[in-house]
Motif scaffolding. Structure first.
Motif, PDB file in Angstrom:
ATOM      1  N   GLU A 157      -0.399  14.201   4.466  1.00  0.00           N
ATOM      2  CA  GLU A 157       0.923  13.740   4.018  1.00  0.00           C
ATOM      3  C   GLU A 157       1.007  13.763   2.497  1.00  0.00           C
ATOM      4  O   GLU A 157       0.070  13.375   1.803  1.00  0.00           O
ATOM      5  CB  GLU A 157       1.199  12.324   4.535  1.00  0.00           C
ATOM      6  CG  GLU A 157       1.342  12.232   6.042  1.00  0.00           C
ATOM      7  CD  GLU A 157       2.684  12.746   6.546  1.00  0.00           C
ATOM      8  OE1 GLU A 157       3.592  12.947   5.705  1.00  0.00           O
ATOM      9  OE2 GLU A 157       2.828  12.943   7.763  1.00  0.00           O
ATOM     10  N   TRP A 158       2.164  14.200   1.970  1.00  0.00           N
ATOM     11  CA  TRP A 158       2.393  14.342   0.539  1.00  0.00           C
ATOM     12  C   TRP A 158       2.799  13.017  -0.098  1.00  0.00           C
ATOM     13  O   TRP A 158       3.486  12.200   0.513  1.00  0.00           O
ATOM     14  CB  TRP A 158       3.519  15.347   0.285  1.00  0.00           C
ATOM     15  CG  TRP A 158       3.218  16.746   0.716  1.00  0.00           C
ATOM     16  CD1 TRP A 158       3.319  17.254   1.971  1.00  0.00           C
ATOM     17  CD2 TRP A 158       2.779  17.819  -0.126  1.00  0.00           C
ATOM     18  NE1 TRP A 158       2.965  18.585   1.977  1.00  0.00           N
ATOM     19  CE2 TRP A 158       2.634  18.954   0.694  1.00  0.00           C
ATOM     20  CE3 TRP A 158       2.501  17.924  -1.493  1.00  0.00           C
ATOM     21  CZ2 TRP A 158       2.225  20.187   0.198  1.00  0.00           C
ATOM     22  CZ3 TRP A 158       2.087  19.152  -1.993  1.00  0.00           C
ATOM     23  CH2 TRP A 158       1.953  20.271  -1.149  1.00  0.00           C
ATOM     24  N   SER A 159       2.393  12.843  -1.353  1.00  0.00           N
ATOM     25  CA  SER A 159       2.934  11.754  -2.152  1.00  0.00           C
ATOM     26  C   SER A 159       4.368  12.116  -2.541  1.00  0.00           C
ATOM     27  O   SER A 159       4.735  13.293  -2.588  1.00  0.00           O
ATOM     28  CB  SER A 159       2.086  11.535  -3.405  1.00  0.00           C
ATOM     29  OG  SER A 159       2.088  12.695  -4.224  1.00  0.00           O
ATOM     30  N   PRO A 160       5.208  11.131  -2.818  1.00  0.00           N
ATOM     31  CA  PRO A 160       6.610  11.427  -3.157  1.00  0.00           C
ATOM     32  C   PRO A 160       6.776  12.355  -4.358  1.00  0.00           C
ATOM     33  O   PRO A 160       7.759  13.112  -4.427  1.00  0.00           O
ATOM     34  CB  PRO A 160       7.196  10.036  -3.453  1.00  0.00           C
ATOM     35  CG  PRO A 160       6.360   9.104  -2.651  1.00  0.00           C
ATOM     36  CD  PRO A 160       4.977   9.684  -2.700  1.00  0.00           C
TER      37      PRO A 160
ATOM     38  N   ARG B  87       0.433   7.639   5.550  1.00  0.00           N
ATOM     39  CA  ARG B  87       1.556   8.174   4.795  1.00  0.00           C
ATOM     40  C   ARG B  87       1.820   7.283   3.581  1.00  0.00           C
ATOM     41  O   ARG B  87       1.586   6.076   3.621  1.00  0.00           O
ATOM     42  CB  ARG B  87       2.821   8.305   5.643  1.00  0.00           C
ATOM     43  CG  ARG B  87       3.592   7.085   6.004  1.00  0.00           C
ATOM     44  CD  ARG B  87       3.029   6.260   7.137  1.00  0.00           C
ATOM     45  NE  ARG B  87       2.542   7.056   8.237  1.00  0.00           N
ATOM     46  CZ  ARG B  87       3.341   7.540   9.194  1.00  0.00           C
ATOM     47  NH1 ARG B  87       4.624   7.268   9.173  1.00  0.00           N
ATOM     48  NH2 ARG B  87       2.836   8.239  10.181  1.00  0.00           N
ATOM     49  N   PHE B  88       2.291   7.918   2.497  1.00  0.00           N
ATOM     50  CA  PHE B  88       2.662   7.186   1.295  1.00  0.00           C
ATOM     51  C   PHE B  88       3.942   6.395   1.528  1.00  0.00           C
ATOM     52  O   PHE B  88       4.831   6.825   2.286  1.00  0.00           O
ATOM     53  CB  PHE B  88       2.890   8.149   0.128  1.00  0.00           C
ATOM     54  CG  PHE B  88       1.636   8.711  -0.476  1.00  0.00           C
ATOM     55  CD1 PHE B  88       1.005   8.067  -1.536  1.00  0.00           C
ATOM     56  CD2 PHE B  88       1.083   9.898   0.000  1.00  0.00           C
ATOM     57  CE1 PHE B  88      -0.145   8.596  -2.107  1.00  0.00           C
ATOM     58  CE2 PHE B  88      -0.057  10.427  -0.560  1.00  0.00           C
ATOM     59  CZ  PHE B  88      -0.688   9.778  -1.618  1.00  0.00           C
TER      60      PHE B  88
ATOM     61  N   ILE C 168      -0.237   3.258   0.519  1.00  0.00           N
ATOM     62  CA  ILE C 168      -0.393   4.109   1.694  1.00  0.00           C
ATOM     63  C   ILE C 168      -0.434   3.210   2.920  1.00  0.00           C
ATOM     64  O   ILE C 168      -1.157   2.204   2.952  1.00  0.00           O
ATOM     65  CB  ILE C 168      -1.681   4.956   1.604  1.00  0.00           C
ATOM     66  CG1 ILE C 168      -1.559   5.961   0.451  1.00  0.00           C
ATOM     67  CG2 ILE C 168      -1.961   5.676   2.919  1.00  0.00           C
ATOM     68  CD1 ILE C 168      -2.846   6.700   0.143  1.00  0.00           C
ATOM     69  N   LEU C 169       0.347   3.573   3.915  1.00  0.00           N
ATOM     70  CA  LEU C 169       0.364   2.872   5.194  1.00  0.00           C
ATOM     71  C   LEU C 169      -0.503   3.641   6.187  1.00  0.00           C
ATOM     72  O   LEU C 169      -0.553   4.872   6.155  1.00  0.00           O
ATOM     73  CB  LEU C 169       1.791   2.764   5.733  1.00  0.00           C
ATOM     74  CG  LEU C 169       2.812   2.065   4.839  1.00  0.00           C
ATOM     75  CD1 LEU C 169       4.215   2.268   5.406  1.00  0.00           C
ATOM     76  CD2 LEU C 169       2.499   0.581   4.731  1.00  0.00           C
ATOM     77  N   PHE C 170      -1.133   2.931   7.095  1.00  0.00           N
ATOM     78  CA  PHE C 170      -1.954   3.594   8.103  1.00  0.00           C
ATOM     79  C   PHE C 170      -2.222   2.621   9.242  1.00  0.00           C
ATOM     80  O   PHE C 170      -1.894   1.426   9.163  1.00  0.00           O
ATOM     81  CB  PHE C 170      -3.262   4.105   7.498  1.00  0.00           C
ATOM     82  CG  PHE C 170      -4.099   3.054   6.803  1.00  0.00           C
ATOM     83  CD1 PHE C 170      -5.192   2.485   7.421  1.00  0.00           C
ATOM     84  CD2 PHE C 170      -3.781   2.647   5.510  1.00  0.00           C
ATOM     85  CE1 PHE C 170      -5.963   1.527   6.776  1.00  0.00           C
ATOM     86  CE2 PHE C 170      -4.547   1.695   4.856  1.00  0.00           C
ATOM     87  CZ  PHE C 170      -5.638   1.122   5.497  1.00  0.00           C
ATOM     88  N   LEU C 171      -2.812   3.126  10.331  1.00  0.00           N
ATOM     89  CA  LEU C 171      -3.184   2.309  11.475  1.00  0.00           C
ATOM     90  C   LEU C 171      -4.701   2.142  11.511  1.00  0.00           C
ATOM     91  O   LEU C 171      -5.444   3.059  11.167  1.00  0.00           O
ATOM     92  CB  LEU C 171      -2.701   2.949  12.781  1.00  0.00           C
ATOM     93  CG  LEU C 171      -1.192   3.085  12.952  1.00  0.00           C
ATOM     94  CD1 LEU C 171      -0.876   3.850  14.236  1.00  0.00           C
ATOM     95  CD2 LEU C 171      -0.523   1.711  12.984  1.00  0.00           C
ATOM     96  N   VAL C 172      -5.137   0.975  11.947  1.00  0.00           N
ATOM     97  CA  VAL C 172      -6.567   0.653  12.017  1.00  0.00           C
ATOM     98  C   VAL C 172      -6.926   0.282  13.451  1.00  0.00           C
ATOM     99  O   VAL C 172      -6.288  -0.589  14.051  1.00  0.00           O
ATOM    100  CB  VAL C 172      -6.914  -0.530  11.085  1.00  0.00           C
ATOM    101  CG1 VAL C 172      -8.411  -0.848  11.163  1.00  0.00           C
ATOM    102  CG2 VAL C 172      -6.499  -0.232   9.656  1.00  0.00           C
ATOM    103  N   ALA C 173      -7.936   0.947  14.021  1.00  0.00           N
ATOM    104  CA  ALA C 173      -8.475   0.588  15.334  1.00  0.00           C
ATOM    105  C   ALA C 173      -9.578  -0.438  15.129  1.00  0.00           C
ATOM    106  O   ALA C 173     -10.609  -0.135  14.529  1.00  0.00           O
ATOM    107  CB  ALA C 173      -9.015   1.829  16.041  1.00  0.00           C
ATOM    108  N   ASP C 174      -9.364  -1.656  15.619  1.00  0.00           N
ATOM    109  CA  ASP C 174     -10.285  -2.746  15.286  1.00  0.00           C
ATOM    110  C   ASP C 174     -10.533  -3.654  16.488  1.00  0.00           C
ATOM    111  O   ASP C 174      -9.711  -4.514  16.798  1.00  0.00           O
ATOM    112  CB  ASP C 174      -9.707  -3.557  14.123  1.00  0.00           C
ATOM    113  CG  ASP C 174     -10.618  -4.703  13.698  1.00  0.00           C
ATOM    114  OD1 ASP C 174     -11.832  -4.583  13.887  1.00  0.00           O
ATOM    115  OD2 ASP C 174     -10.101  -5.706  13.183  1.00  0.00           O
TER     116      ASP C 174
END
Length: 680
Positions: free
Chosen positions: A273-276, A324-325, A332-338
């Motif tokens: 994913e690109w930065s803005p 993604r930014f 940066i946002l993301f998902l974490v498997a925990d």
């Protein structure tokens, strides 16, 4: 915030006093919500809903739309054919989707819904096979991923019948990895990128023939794309992908900007994913090809010019996905498997502390971001089927209600966390589901149900299988054995080249635990699973005689016999090594359950799909024949025309009914063996 708020909000006792137990007939009443897409103006969320037509014995997927305030849900498509991958044009004029519905061209095509109103119109008539598409930022072009259609392919036509029908052409194989479940024999060249002009309706190839590409993303100015690719004379021998960029004109050359031994995950969750400002990319670096089956993705950022990538959240020993930014590029946002859950998180784009955005147990499996930064997620927990929520101020607000009515009817079993110690000192975590009418102090017939993967986890999300067993009076035990995700890289890779050993130790510890606390009746224990869960079922019944019934689906107990037969040749080569190079000893060790089938006393039901290329049916056939030879009660069920995943609704129901009947036969008294399963 309490993630379980959905249950309290929707299912109050005053409104729904008369709840009932789940039945097999409920299996196909649920609606599967997926693919969340926020409109450019932020006022709507498009998504798909999959439902089952029981009479037609098929599933169907339609495109829906919800208003951002959650007051309106609109069904946008309703044809008998599936519609998938809804994507808003950036200018807001269209909502596109993919469908193979009848039109002016056969096969999957792009259809457009005009936001001004009217029926969807077929927009493309490609002869090649289209797998995905992405709008350019100015809405004037589409980036397509297409594969040339084999002239012998009859997917879109009924094959000729009768004595004069032409014989199918021979299948000619010349690839190292030559088969893949559902796709079949890999005789086609890899898919290519094409640029499609919305005005002229012409598609021109962008990537070179033979260069394997996946997961493209447009730069903010529309002049470049970033993607995952692999090339070179040995590319097909290794599952190693890197991040590339290339300009968006037909004579452009791709340029690799990473050079690591990485393995990309599913395309939807691994897209760079690109930065803005278009100067950086965020992507996922993985454990590496040798441990690809236990891959743990890490968050990485690199400048488009290349250089040394920067790992973010390097102290977070958990797998991440979907980065993604934010619109301002600061985070940066993301998902974490925990550890039995998955949650969204945020980190400064230059590094720093990880901030968890939603607290409590549950599964957030999709994270969609609007142009203005608003967030929509697909969220579920033990008592709530996945639905779309707005994520605002670290709280969830429900937007869709496709399963509310059904969930409100049901009296579910309680799901609890547990932990225990394996005999080698390893701490093991899992879930216990109790029958809805559980009585403290009573010992119950108990099922150890083993998840597949192995790189996955049993989590706090509504699970029909767990609940149908609980409704039939069983305690259900799920174990995140070593090899599972959510517990860190060392835990995930602990079973590399050592299948069916440490996992079995962990599974045995869990069963020791539920017996020790007085929950499980030690004389009425069952076990089962699908895929790697089937593999571990075969492994544990060869070492542990306390199980009175087992179901092994799509498994194998003789990996040596599957070399070159299944789709895992790269894993065999990297993780174990060919038998003529490393010798037979490691292969014999992995094949323990089949070579020691005479140790098995557990009545076992084997099941599989006729066309499974993932874990071919031969794995179950071998074990079935071994137990028949030994006089151990067994049965083999073959689902015609099915691949690794059983998709025909009637077969899905049949499978659950057979599970219930098999377990009841060996774990319940005759008068108690009918319970809430539907009649056959």
């Amino acid at each position: 915030m309490n993630f379980r708020f959905v249950i309290g909000f929707l299912f109050t006792a005053s409104l729904f006093a008369q709840q009932r137990l789940l039945t097999v007939d409920d299996m196909h009443k649920f609606h599967d919500v997926r693919d969340v897409q926020i409109s450019p103006d932020g006022k709507w969320v498009a998504y798909t809903v999959s439902s089952v037509d029981v009479a037609a014995d098929k599933s169907d997927t339609d495109v829906w739309m919800s208003s951002w305030d959650g007051t309106e849900q609109l069904r946008l498509t309703s044809s008998p054919e599936a519609e998938n991958a809804p994507r808003w044009s950036p200018d807001g004029r269209y909502l596109a989707f993919l469908s193979g519905r009848p039109g002016k061209a056969k096969g999957t095509q792009i259809w457009l819904l005009n936001r001004m109103g009217g029926e969807a119109q077929q927009f493309t008539d490609f002869k090649n096979k289209l797998s995905s598409y992405e709008w350019s930022p100015d809405s004037k072009r589409l980036l397509l991923v297409m594969t040339e259609r084999d002239p012998a392919d009859t997917d879109d036509e009924k094959p000729a019948q009768g004595a004069n029908a032409k014989a199918p052409k021979p299948i000619v194989v010349d690839r190292y990895k030559f088969k893949q479940d559902i796709q079949g024999y890999l005789t086609q060249k890899p898919g290519r990128f094409y640029l499609f002009d919305m005005g002229t309706k012409k598609a021109e190839p962008l990537s070179a023939e033979g260069f394997e590409v996946a997961s493209p993303a447009w730069s903010p100015d529309g002049q470049w794309i970033a993607f995952l690719g692999k090339e070179g004379k040995d590319a097909e021998r290794y599952n190693t992908w890197n991040v590339y960029v290339m300009e968006t004109h037909t004579d452009a050359a791709p340029r690799a900007i990473t050079h690591y031994d990485g393995v990309h995950a599913s395309a939807s969750r691994a897209q760079p994913e690109w930065s803005p400002d278009g100067k950086r990319l965020v992507y996922l670096e993985s454990t590496g090809a040798k441990n690809s089956a236990y891959n743990m993705n890490r968050l990485a950022v690199i400048t488009v010019d290349g250089g040394t990538p920067k790992l973010l959240a390097d102290k977070l020993d958990r797998s991440v996905s979907a980065p993604r930014f934010t619109p301002d590029g600061s985070s940066i946002l993301f998902l974490v498997a925990d550890d039995r859950s998955e949650y969204p998180a945020r980190i400064p784009s230059n590094g720093g502390a990880v901030e968890r955005l939603v607290q409590g147990p549950g599964m957030i499996s999709t994270l969609a971001q609007g142009k203005d930064g608003r967030l929509a997620v697909l969220a579920a927990n033990d008592g709530a089927h996945p639905e779309i929520h707005a994520l605002e101020n670290d709280s969830l607000r429900l937007l869709t209600h496709h399963n509310d009515a059904l969930m409100a009817e049901l009296k579910l079993g309680a799901t609890e966390d547990f932990s225990c110690k394996a005999k080698d000192g390893t701490e093991v975590h899992g879930l216990i589901v109790k029958p809805p009418d559980y009585e403290p102090g009573h010992k119950y017939p108990t099922l150890l149900r083993i998840h597949g993967g192995p790189n996955g986890q049993d989590s706090h999300a509504f699970n029909f299988e767990r609940q149908i067993f609980a409704a039939n009076g069983y305690v259900v035990v799920n174990v995140n054995y070593r090899g599972s995700s959510g517990r860190g890289e060392k835990y995930q890779t602990a079973i590399a080249a050592d299948w069916g050993n440490k996992e079995v130790i962990d599974l045995q510890a869990a069963m020791d635990h539920v017996v020790a606390i007085g929950l499980a009746d030690p004389e009425r224990l069952g076990v089962g699973g699908w895929s790697y869960g089937g593999i571990l079922t075969d492994a544990i019944i060869a070492k542990d005689h306390r199980f009175k019934a087992a179901t092994s689906g799509a498994g194998t107990a003789f990996p040596l016999a599957l070399y070159g037969v299944d789709q895992y040749i790269m894993q065999y080569e990297e993780e174990i090594g060919p038998p003529w190079k490393v010798g037979l000893e490691p292969w014999i060790k992995l094949s323990y359950p089949f070579l020691h089938a005479d140790q098995i006393t557990t009545p076992t039901l084997f099941l599989g799909g006729e066309k499974d290329f993932n874990v071919p049916l031969v794995g179950g056939e071998q074990m079935y024949e071994a137990l028949r030879s030994l006089g151990v009660p067994t049965q083999l069920v073959v689902y015609p025309g099915q691949f690794h995943g059983i998709t025909r609704p009637s077969y899905q129901k049949d499978r659950v009914e057979r599970y219930l009947a098999w377990y009841a036969k060996y774990l319940k008294a005759p008068e108690a063996s009918t319970a809430t399963s539907s009649s056959r």
